[in-house]
Design a protein around this motif. Structure first.
Motif, mmCIF file in Angstrom:
data_model
loop_
_atom_site.group_PDB
_atom_site.id
_atom_site.type_symbol
_atom_site.label_atom_id
_atom_site.label_comp_id
_atom_site.label_asym_id
_atom_site.label_seq_id
_atom_site.Cartn_x
_atom_site.Cartn_y
_atom_site.Cartn_z
ATOM 1 N N THR A 111 3.919 -3.740 10.862
ATOM 2 C CA THR A 111 3.978 -3.346 9.456
ATOM 3 C C THR A 111 3.577 -4.514 8.574
ATOM 4 O OG1 THR A 111 5.722 -1.746 9.935
ATOM 5 C CG2 THR A 111 5.483 -2.425 7.642
ATOM 6 N N LYS A 112 4.062 -5.703 8.890
ATOM 7 C CA LYS A 112 3.701 -6.899 8.110
ATOM 8 C C LYS A 112 2.209 -7.185 8.218
ATOM 9 C CE LYS A 112 4.923 -11.702 7.244
ATOM 10 N NZ LYS A 112 4.007 -11.706 6.159
ATOM 11 N N GLY A 124 0.331 -4.737 6.151
ATOM 12 C CA GLY A 124 0.501 -5.079 4.744
ATOM 13 C C GLY A 124 -0.367 -6.258 4.335
ATOM 14 N N ASP A 125 -0.443 -7.276 5.194
ATOM 15 C CA ASP A 125 -1.272 -8.446 4.896
ATOM 16 C C ASP A 125 -2.750 -8.083 4.852
ATOM 17 O OD1 ASP A 125 1.038 -9.934 4.802
ATOM 18 O OD2 ASP A 125 0.776 -10.830 6.792
ATOM 19 N N GLU A 155 -3.441 -6.294 1.706
ATOM 20 C CA GLU A 155 -3.356 -7.253 0.594
ATOM 21 C C GLU A 155 -4.699 -7.947 0.377
ATOM 22 O OE1 GLU A 155 -1.785 -9.271 -2.501
ATOM 23 O OE2 GLU A 155 -0.563 -7.938 -1.294
ATOM 24 N N HIS A 181 -1.665 -0.587 -5.856
ATOM 25 C CA HIS A 181 -1.355 -1.562 -4.809
ATOM 26 C C HIS A 181 0.031 -2.182 -5.027
ATOM 27 C CE1 HIS A 181 -1.936 -4.393 -1.622
ATOM 28 N NE2 HIS A 181 -1.668 -5.389 -2.453
ATOM 29 N N TRP A 241 2.463 0.232 -3.763
ATOM 30 C CA TRP A 241 2.415 0.251 -2.301
ATOM 31 C C TRP A 241 3.138 -0.978 -1.744
ATOM 32 C CZ3 TRP A 241 0.076 -2.686 1.597
ATOM 33 C CH2 TRP A 241 0.035 -2.072 2.846
ATOM 34 N N GLU A 242 2.954 -2.136 -2.379
ATOM 35 C CA GLU A 242 3.643 -3.354 -1.935
ATOM 36 C C GLU A 242 5.157 -3.177 -1.990
ATOM 37 O OE1 GLU A 242 1.971 -6.328 -4.574
ATOM 38 O OE2 GLU A 242 1.157 -7.387 -2.833
ATOM 39 N N GLN A 280 6.748 -0.406 -1.692
ATOM 40 C CA GLN A 280 7.118 0.511 -0.613
ATOM 41 C C GLN A 280 7.142 -0.204 0.735
ATOM 42 O OE1 GLN A 280 4.242 3.629 -1.132
ATOM 43 N NE2 GLN A 280 5.443 4.655 -2.712
ATOM 44 N N VAL A 281 6.163 -1.076 0.968
ATOM 45 C CA VAL A 281 6.137 -1.831 2.226
ATOM 46 C C VAL A 281 7.346 -2.752 2.302
ATOM 47 C CG1 VAL A 281 4.894 -3.601 3.541
ATOM 48 C CG2 VAL A 281 3.640 -1.690 2.556
ATOM 49 N N LYS A 282 7.658 -3.404 1.182
ATOM 50 C CA LYS A 282 8.823 -4.291 1.148
ATOM 51 C C LYS A 282 10.103 -3.502 1.434
ATOM 52 C CE LYS A 282 11.056 -7.779 -1.687
ATOM 53 N NZ LYS A 282 11.077 -8.491 -2.955
#
Length: 140
Positions: free
Chosen positions: A56-57, A60-61, A64, A92, A95-96, A98-100
């Motif tokens: 997931t990280k 996300g990266d 990004e 974005h 979305w960030e 949500q990922v966090k």
């Protein structure tokens, strides 16, 4: 909703409700693959730690980098950028978040899976101690 309305809806749908029976063999709740043993819980926690969190990280990266480049490209160097740039930037950012939140949830689930056995064991010990306390009636 009135009872007669519920009865009509139930009759139309053909639904049947019967409470005077046992749960089906194997239990009536939860999924069959529910991790219920300490080994299964440990395996699930390890899967979160070794696969879900890093993947997931990593995703996300990657997003990004590519989104940042796209926002910059659409923004225009002369101040006359596309409307897409701020909209993409705003999307974005959502979305960030949500990922966090997902990363936090994965961490919480991993921790809960690892601590469940300890929590249940401590609860069992506490209940056992409470039930073994001597009573004034014990000496009679």
């Amino acid at each position: 909703m009135a009872w007669d309305e519920w009865g009509r809806i139930k009759a139309e749908s053909g639904a049947q409700l019967q409470l005077n029976q046992l749960a089906p063999a194997g239990g009536g709740g939860g999924a069959a693959d529910l991790a219920s043993t300490p080994a299964q819980k440990k395996a699930a926690a390890n899967a979160i730690e070794k696969h879900l969190e890093p993947d997931t990280k990593k995703a996300g990266d990657t997003a990004e980098e590519s989104t940042g480049a796209t926002v910059t490209e659409f923004s225009g160097k002369d101040g006359e950028g596309w409307d897409t740039s701020p909209a993409l930037k705003k999307a974005h950012q959502a979305w960030e978040r949500q990922v966090k939140a997902l990363m936090g949830r994965l961490g919480s689930e991993k921790s809960a899976l690892r601590n469940t056995s300890i929590l249940l064991q401590n609860t069992d010990v506490g209940v056992g101690l409470q039930t073994r306390q001597s009573s004034a009636l014990d000496g009679l």
